[in-house]
Design a protein around this motif. Structure first.
Motif, PDB file in Angstrom:
ATOM      1  N   HIS A 104      39.371  39.934  85.837  1.00  0.00           N
ATOM      2  CA  HIS A 104      39.303  38.818  86.937  1.00  0.00           C
ATOM      3  C   HIS A 104      40.549  38.264  87.104  1.00  0.00           C
ATOM      4  O   HIS A 104      41.312  37.602  86.025  1.00  0.00           O
ATOM      5  N   ALA A 105      41.290  38.385  88.258  1.00  0.00           N
ATOM      6  CA  ALA A 105      42.549  37.903  88.344  1.00  0.00           C
ATOM      7  C   ALA A 105      42.772  36.328  88.502  1.00  0.00           C
ATOM      8  O   ALA A 105      43.623  35.707  88.176  1.00  0.00           O
ATOM      9  N   GLU A 106      41.586  35.671  89.000  1.00  0.00           N
ATOM     10  CA  GLU A 106      41.941  34.131  89.062  1.00  0.00           C
ATOM     11  C   GLU A 106      41.075  33.440  87.762  1.00  0.00           C
ATOM     12  O   GLU A 106      40.191  33.756  87.239  1.00  0.00           O
ATOM     13  N   PRO A 107      41.949  32.460  87.653  1.00  0.00           N
ATOM     14  CA  PRO A 107      41.584  31.699  86.179  1.00  0.00           C
ATOM     15  C   PRO A 107      40.285  31.097  86.063  1.00  0.00           C
ATOM     16  O   PRO A 107      39.930  30.473  87.309  1.00  0.00           O
ATOM     17  N   GLU A 151      40.700  31.704  80.658  1.00  0.00           N
ATOM     18  CA  GLU A 151      41.151  33.165  81.023  1.00  0.00           C
ATOM     19  C   GLU A 151      42.191  32.893  82.073  1.00  0.00           C
ATOM     20  O   GLU A 151      41.725  32.381  83.241  1.00  0.00           O
ATOM     21  N   CYS A 152      43.497  33.137  81.952  1.00  0.00           N
ATOM     22  CA  CYS A 152      44.511  32.925  82.753  1.00  0.00           C
ATOM     23  C   CYS A 152      44.786  33.970  83.804  1.00  0.00           C
ATOM     24  O   CYS A 152      45.336  33.554  84.737  1.00  0.00           O
ATOM     25  N   GLY A 153      44.137  34.807  83.867  1.00  0.00           N
ATOM     26  CA  GLY A 153      44.417  36.139  84.838  1.00  0.00           C
ATOM     27  C   GLY A 153      44.384  37.390  84.341  1.00  0.00           C
ATOM     28  O   GLY A 153      43.911  37.524  83.010  1.00  0.00           O
ATOM     29  N   LEU A 154      44.949  38.447  85.014  1.00  0.00           N
ATOM     30  CA  LEU A 154      45.211  39.902  84.497  1.00  0.00           C
ATOM     31  C   LEU A 154      45.910  40.069  83.458  1.00  0.00           C
ATOM     32  O   LEU A 154      46.944  39.457  83.298  1.00  0.00           O
ATOM     33  N   GLN A 155      45.552  40.617  82.226  1.00  0.00           N
ATOM     34  CA  GLN A 155      46.242  40.711  81.150  1.00  0.00           C
ATOM     35  C   GLN A 155      47.481  41.440  81.606  1.00  0.00           C
ATOM     36  O   GLN A 155      47.772  42.539  82.058  1.00  0.00           O
ATOM     37  N   GLY A 156      48.773  41.083  80.856  1.00  0.00           N
ATOM     38  CA  GLY A 156      49.852  41.497  81.133  1.00  0.00           C
ATOM     39  C   GLY A 156      50.700  41.206  82.365  1.00  0.00           C
ATOM     40  O   GLY A 156      51.819  41.697  82.467  1.00  0.00           O
ATOM     41  N   SER A 157      50.065  40.483  83.187  1.00  0.00           N
ATOM     42  CA  SER A 157      50.416  40.338  84.552  1.00  0.00           C
ATOM     43  C   SER A 157      51.497  39.075  84.456  1.00  0.00           C
ATOM     44  O   SER A 157      51.332  38.090  83.731  1.00  0.00           O
ATOM     45  N   GLU A 158      52.482  39.127  85.489  1.00  0.00           N
ATOM     46  CA  GLU A 158      53.300  37.920  85.594  1.00  0.00           C
ATOM     47  C   GLU A 158      52.558  36.756  86.210  1.00  0.00           C
ATOM     48  O   GLU A 158      52.729  35.429  85.714  1.00  0.00           O
ATOM     49  N   THR A 159      51.752  36.941  86.971  1.00  0.00           N
ATOM     50  CA  THR A 159      50.793  35.921  87.658  1.00  0.00           C
ATOM     51  C   THR A 159      50.011  35.284  86.439  1.00  0.00           C
ATOM     52  O   THR A 159      49.862  33.968  86.582  1.00  0.00           O
ATOM     53  N   ALA A 160      49.648  35.926  85.380  1.00  0.00           N
ATOM     54  CA  ALA A 160      48.816  35.558  84.431  1.00  0.00           C
ATOM     55  C   ALA A 160      49.655  34.395  83.712  1.00  0.00           C
ATOM     56  O   ALA A 160      49.196  33.201  83.250  1.00  0.00           O
ATOM     57  N   ALA A 161      50.943  34.729  83.304  1.00  0.00           N
ATOM     58  CA  ALA A 161      51.718  33.750  82.731  1.00  0.00           C
ATOM     59  C   ALA A 161      52.139  32.699  83.469  1.00  0.00           C
ATOM     60  O   ALA A 161      52.413  31.854  82.973  1.00  0.00           O
ATOM     61  N   TYR A 235      24.648  37.219  88.086  1.00  0.00           N
ATOM     62  CA  TYR A 235      26.161  36.921  88.483  1.00  0.00           C
ATOM     63  C   TYR A 235      26.985  37.717  87.300  1.00  0.00           C
ATOM     64  O   TYR A 235      26.906  37.227  85.971  1.00  0.00           O
ATOM     65  N   PRO A 236      27.835  38.680  87.709  1.00  0.00           N
ATOM     66  CA  PRO A 236      28.587  39.360  86.611  1.00  0.00           C
ATOM     67  C   PRO A 236      29.723  38.373  86.170  1.00  0.00           C
ATOM     68  O   PRO A 236      30.520  37.665  86.971  1.00  0.00           O
ATOM     69  N   VAL A 237      30.233  38.236  84.837  1.00  0.00           N
ATOM     70  CA  VAL A 237      31.231  37.746  84.303  1.00  0.00           C
ATOM     71  C   VAL A 237      31.930  38.661  83.442  1.00  0.00           C
ATOM     72  O   VAL A 237      30.981  39.146  82.548  1.00  0.00           O
ATOM     73  N   LEU A 238      33.241  38.752  83.322  1.00  0.00           N
ATOM     74  CA  LEU A 238      34.050  39.401  82.508  1.00  0.00           C
ATOM     75  C   LEU A 238      34.000  40.872  82.855  1.00  0.00           C
ATOM     76  O   LEU A 238      33.778  41.678  81.730  1.00  0.00           O
ATOM     77  N   MET A 239      33.275  41.422  83.709  1.00  0.00           N
ATOM     78  CA  MET A 239      32.917  42.800  84.230  1.00  0.00           C
ATOM     79  C   MET A 239      34.160  43.421  84.596  1.00  0.00           C
ATOM     80  O   MET A 239      34.945  43.246  85.350  1.00  0.00           O
ATOM     81  N   SER A 240      34.243  44.658  83.827  1.00  0.00           N
ATOM     82  CA  SER A 240      35.388  45.512  84.151  1.00  0.00           C
ATOM     83  C   SER A 240      35.014  46.823  83.559  1.00  0.00           C
ATOM     84  O   SER A 240      34.216  46.960  82.512  1.00  0.00           O
ATOM     85  N   SER A 241      35.733  47.977  84.174  1.00  0.00           N
ATOM     86  CA  SER A 241      35.370  49.242  83.660  1.00  0.00           C
ATOM     87  C   SER A 241      35.742  49.681  82.257  1.00  0.00           C
ATOM     88  O   SER A 241      35.062  50.310  81.412  1.00  0.00           O
TER      89      SER A 241
END
Length: 265
Positions: A104-107, A151-161, A235-241
């Motif tokens: 999830h990209a949004e904090p 959770e700040c955003g997508l792992q390793g992304s500049e946006t998360a930082a 409601y899905p939470v922390l859902m990813s493939s």
């Protein structure tokens, strides 16, 4: 484990980063604070935890640190010993712990119980939701230390930082460590109700968005093309493939929406 401090005196506030070595966003937020050394109105403890995993750019060395609490000084694992050290270091502190995710990209915030502290502080942070872990908190930091996790955003992304920096400063402002005002937000609250497991497979797919209701009969994920269909709404939470080895994520129920107080209140 690296420990530093802003301000003088005994801190009752702590900011924690680097619990997982493949989530550097919070570390960058802490490093920026240390570079700038802002004047604080309350002392703040800053902790970068799993330096060994960060150096190797792996989630953990021996075991998941955020499933290893309370830890043990005589543990046979690096993280088991580190968990014990961190609990001692954070004694008496309200702790803000930063993570990132592949789902999830949004904090959003994660709490162990919708406490008065959580209801007061988290609506002042730039997050989209608050998630209560319910029965899925075993081994996490907030079972031992008063902790608000984000959770700040997508792992390793500049946006998360960038999000980690904004979230940290909003938290420090909300608790009176940094001067200024925060913005209160209406905030939906969810409670985890179940783990959504996945079979061993070569390929995984997720068809739904986190925090968007899945209704009975909706296909929500697949393993090697075999679809999983909702039997009841959730409601899905922390859902990813591929975020977790053996689970797609979690199912949750929506509890309420914390609304912004009006001027008359």
């Amino acid at each position: 484990m690296k420990v530093a401090q802003l301000g003088s005196g005994t801190p009752e506030i702590a900011v924690v980063a680097g619990v997982h070595g493949d989530e550097p966003c919070g570390v960058r937020a802490v490093e920026r604070l240390l570079d700038e050394r802002p004047t604080v109105e309350r002392p703040v403890k800053l902790v970068v935890v799993n330096e060994k995993a960060l150096e190797r750019q792996v989630r953990f060395v021996d075991e998941d640190l955020n499933r290893a609490f309370p830890g043990n000084p005589d543990a046979q694992t690096h993280e088991g010993q580190l968990a014990h050290q961190l609990v001692e270091e954070l004694e008496g502190c309200l702790t803000f712990s930063m993570h990132s995710t592949q789902s999830h990209a949004e904090p959003f915030a994660i709490v162990n119980g919708v406490s008065e502290t959580a209801q007061t502080i988290i609506p002042q942070l730039p997050v989209a939701a608050m998630v209560e872990t319910s029965d899925f908190a075993e081994g996490r930091l907030f079972t031992e230390v008063r902790t608000l996790e984000v959770e700040c955003g997508l792992q390793g992304s500049e946006t998360a930082a960038q999000n980690a920096d904004r979230l940290t400063r909003a938290f420090l402002t909300a608790v009176g460590a940094l001067p200024g005002d925060t913005m209160h937000r209406d905030l939906p609250v969810y409670r985890l109700t179940d783990v959504i497991r996945k079979d061993d497979a070569d390929t995984y797919e997720v068809f739904v968005d986190n925090f968007t209701e899945v209704t009975p009969g909706d296909p929500f994920a697949a393993a090697d093309g075999k679809k999983q269909v909702a039997k009841e709404s959730f409601y899905p939470v922390l859902m990813s493939s591929n975020g977790y080895r053996d689970v797609f994520g979690y199912a949750a129920e929506k509890l309420e929406v914390l609304t912004t107080p009006t001027a008359a209140d």
